[in-house]
Design a protein around this motif. Sequence first.
Motif, PDB file in Angstrom:
ATOM      1  N   SER A  40       0.789  -1.112  -0.078  1.00 30.78           N
ATOM      2  CA  SER A  40       0.089   0.048   0.027  1.00 30.78           C
ATOM      3  C   SER A  40       0.910   1.437   0.033  1.00 30.78           C
ATOM      4  O   SER A  40       0.315   2.509   0.367  1.00 30.78           O
ATOM      5  N   GLN A  41       2.200   1.168  -0.407  1.00 31.71           N
ATOM      6  CA  GLN A  41       3.044   2.190  -0.120  1.00 31.71           C
ATOM      7  C   GLN A  41       2.990   3.052   0.885  1.00 31.71           C
ATOM      8  O   GLN A  41       2.881   4.338   0.739  1.00 31.71           O
ATOM      9  N   GLY A  42       3.133   2.756   1.894  1.00 35.77           N
ATOM     10  CA  GLY A  42       3.152   3.237   3.193  1.00 35.77           C
ATOM     11  C   GLY A  42       4.379   4.200   3.328  1.00 35.77           C
ATOM     12  O   GLY A  42       5.329   4.205   2.732  1.00 35.77           O
ATOM     13  N   ARG A  43       4.203   5.335   4.028  1.00 36.74           N
ATOM     14  CA  ARG A  43       5.005   6.599   4.307  1.00 36.74           C
ATOM     15  C   ARG A  43       4.876   7.107   5.439  1.00 36.74           C
ATOM     16  O   ARG A  43       3.798   7.506   5.959  1.00 36.74           O
ATOM     17  N   MET A  44       6.145   7.674   6.188  1.00 34.66           N
ATOM     18  CA  MET A  44       5.827   8.049   7.499  1.00 34.66           C
ATOM     19  C   MET A  44       6.638   9.523   7.433  1.00 34.66           C
ATOM     20  O   MET A  44       7.505   9.636   6.891  1.00 34.66           O
ATOM     21  N   ASP A  45       5.649  10.461   7.653  1.00 38.40           N
ATOM     22  CA  ASP A  45       6.258  11.854   7.833  1.00 38.40           C
ATOM     23  C   ASP A  45       6.281  12.254   9.440  1.00 38.40           C
ATOM     24  O   ASP A  45       5.302  12.561   9.929  1.00 38.40           O
ATOM     25  N   VAL A  46       7.616  11.958  10.074  1.00 41.48           N
ATOM     26  CA  VAL A  46       7.640  12.132  11.563  1.00 41.48           C
ATOM     27  C   VAL A  46       7.346  13.728  11.780  1.00 41.48           C
ATOM     28  O   VAL A  46       8.183  14.661  11.344  1.00 41.48           O
ATOM     29  N   ASP A  47       6.500  13.816  12.474  1.00 43.43           N
ATOM     30  CA  ASP A  47       6.225  15.148  13.187  1.00 43.43           C
ATOM     31  C   ASP A  47       6.892  15.537  14.549  1.00 43.43           C
ATOM     32  O   ASP A  47       7.723  16.645  14.737  1.00 43.43           O
ATOM     33  N   SER A  48       7.362  14.503  15.387  1.00 48.27           N
ATOM     34  CA  SER A  48       7.985  14.738  16.600  1.00 48.27           C
ATOM     35  C   SER A  48       8.564  13.424  17.229  1.00 48.27           C
ATOM     36  O   SER A  48       8.161  12.410  17.043  1.00 48.27           O
ATOM     37  N   VAL A  49       9.812  13.638  17.916  1.00 47.13           N
ATOM     38  CA  VAL A  49      10.109  12.379  18.585  1.00 47.13           C
ATOM     39  C   VAL A  49      10.678  12.795  19.885  1.00 47.13           C
ATOM     40  O   VAL A  49      10.684  13.853  20.542  1.00 47.13           O
ATOM     41  N   SER A  50      10.284  11.749  20.966  1.00 45.18           N
ATOM     42  CA  SER A  50      10.613  11.805  22.266  1.00 45.18           C
ATOM     43  C   SER A  50      12.066  12.061  22.485  1.00 45.18           C
ATOM     44  O   SER A  50      12.706  11.647  21.795  1.00 45.18           O
ATOM     45  N   PRO A  51      12.460  12.421  23.957  1.00 46.92           N
ATOM     46  CA  PRO A  51      13.936  12.621  24.177  1.00 46.92           C
ATOM     47  C   PRO A  51      14.728  11.515  24.135  1.00 46.92           C
ATOM     48  O   PRO A  51      15.826  11.600  23.512  1.00 46.92           O
ATOM     49  N   ASP A  52      14.224  10.159  24.332  1.00 46.83           N
ATOM     50  CA  ASP A  52      14.876   9.117  24.161  1.00 46.83           C
ATOM     51  C   ASP A  52      14.949   8.681  22.678  1.00 46.83           C
ATOM     52  O   ASP A  52      15.596   7.514  22.675  1.00 46.83           O
ATOM     53  N   GLY A  53      14.443   8.953  21.779  1.00 48.86           N
ATOM     54  CA  GLY A  53      14.275   9.023  20.439  1.00 48.86           C
ATOM     55  C   GLY A  53      13.753   7.459  19.950  1.00 48.86           C
ATOM     56  O   GLY A  53      13.550   7.101  18.848  1.00 48.86           O
ATOM     57  N   ARG A  54      12.832   7.149  20.875  1.00 49.68           N
ATOM     58  CA  ARG A  54      12.100   5.968  20.791  1.00 49.68           C
ATOM     59  C   ARG A  54      10.650   5.825  20.509  1.00 49.68           C
ATOM     60  O   ARG A  54       9.905   4.787  20.269  1.00 49.68           O
ATOM     61  N   THR A  55      10.064   7.073  20.650  1.00 51.75           N
ATOM     62  CA  THR A  55       8.623   7.101  20.492  1.00 51.75           C
ATOM     63  C   THR A  55       8.334   8.453  19.597  1.00 51.75           C
ATOM     64  O   THR A  55       9.192   9.441  19.741  1.00 51.75           O
ATOM     65  N   LEU A  56       7.596   8.214  18.758  1.00 52.30           N
ATOM     66  CA  LEU A  56       7.552   9.538  17.707  1.00 52.30           C
ATOM     67  C   LEU A  56       5.986   9.386  17.384  1.00 52.30           C
ATOM     68  O   LEU A  56       5.240   8.625  17.393  1.00 52.30           O
ATOM     69  N   THR A  57       5.604  10.688  16.835  1.00 50.28           N
ATOM     70  CA  THR A  57       4.282  10.923  16.259  1.00 50.28           C
ATOM     71  C   THR A  57       4.665  11.145  14.723  1.00 50.28           C
ATOM     72  O   THR A  57       5.692  11.814  14.252  1.00 50.28           O
ATOM     73  N   ALA A  58       3.779  10.626  13.878  1.00 54.36           N
ATOM     74  CA  ALA A  58       3.970  10.987  12.543  1.00 54.36           C
ATOM     75  C   ALA A  58       2.656  10.864  11.585  1.00 54.36           C
ATOM     76  O   ALA A  58       1.856  10.187  12.176  1.00 54.36           O
TER      77      ALA A  58
END
Length: 104
Positions: free
Chosen positions: A55-73
């Motif tokens: 399905s041609q998935g794509r992530m445009d990352v909006d923010s990342v947690s200080p530890d770099g392991r959680t993000l919103t996209a």
Amino acid sequence: MSVHLDNPAVAAFVDAVNTGDREALFAVLTPGATMSDDGTDRDLAAWLEKEVFSSQGRMDVDSVSPDGRTLTATYTNSTWGSMRTRWSFTVAGSQITRFETGQA
């Protein structure tokens, strides 16, 4: 990506999703890696095939947690369109052992 990802495994995951690179994506996942979508465990390979590769998935990352392991996209694919999502990664060494995703 609209933000810098400091965790190399997470950055490799996002890059592999965005380029549709199966080999790179499976290389960043440990053998036996697991995942959940909206709180329900899924078959990892089947989910990736449906939600990312075919399905041609794509992530445009909006923010990342200080530890770099959680993000919103903003996640976009040809099945669901675009939606705001949250991604949380469990990392061991240079690979991902589990990720959890769902609507944010």
